[in-house]
Motif scaffolding. Structure first.
Motif: not given
Length: 192
Positions: A123-124, A127-128
């Motif tokens: 998820e990180e 999103d990045k």
């Protein structure tokens, strides 16, 4: 980390004792040459390196054949490699493929916990990549790279979420459960 190393340790662990040809034919039957780059040469190299490192014991009970058995040090390394492969997303799929092949070595709770760590990391990354894609102005073709990363991470999020749900509803026999292939030496039905 080498997917071949994880797979070799896992197969030897699964059988309790196995020879190189058995390990190689198992990996061939799993098509691991294509998804983990586990070729005959890399399998025998891993067996030698793992034996030299004290993670496998070699036995020469049958003339012309070497059988291997995992040591305590090998068990520790196997579980470390497996946990890392489940927990951390990699750009190459071979680590995850090797981990999935050996997933029943973990308890259900541990597998879910590690997959949740993987989910958070994906998820990180997603999103990045989305933020980079939205803010990118220089060299417009680079937006394709960020789009690829976002798409790949999004697919990983969806798949990981599904696997967690399947495990939480009881899919697959995991370590410590009846019928689990995850206990050391639990593959005798597959042995020669």
């Amino acid at each position: 980390m080498s997917a071949t190393r994880l797979l070799v340790l896992g197969i030897v662990r699964g059988y309790g004792r196995a020879h190189g040809y058995r390990i190689g034919t198992d990996l061939q039957s799993w098509d691991a040459e294509n998804w983990a780059n586990a070729k005959w040469g890399s399998i025998y190299h891993a067996l030698r390196a793992l034996t030299d490192a004290g993670m496998l014991l070699d036995h020469h009970d049958v003339a012309g054949r070497t059988d291997y058995e995992i040591t305590e040090k090998g068990e520790t390394e196997y579980l470390r490699l497996l946990r890392e492969a489940v927990r951390r997303p990699h750009t190459r799929p071979d680590q995850l493929g090797a981990a999935l092949a050996m997933l029943p070595s973990l308890t259900r709770d541990e597998a879910v916990r590690l997959l949740r760590e993987r989910l958070a990391a994906l998820e990180e990354i997603r999103d990045k990549a989305r933020a980079q894609l939205d803010g990118w102005a220089d060299a417009p073709h680079w937006s394709e790279l960020y789009g690829l990363w976002e798409h790949t991470a999004s697919g990983g999020v969806a798949w990981t979420t599904g696997l967690i749900a399947r495990l939480e509803t009881g899919a697959y026999a995991m370590a410590g459960e009846p019928g689990s292939p995850g206990r050391p030496g639990s593959w005798p039905a597959l042995a020669e």
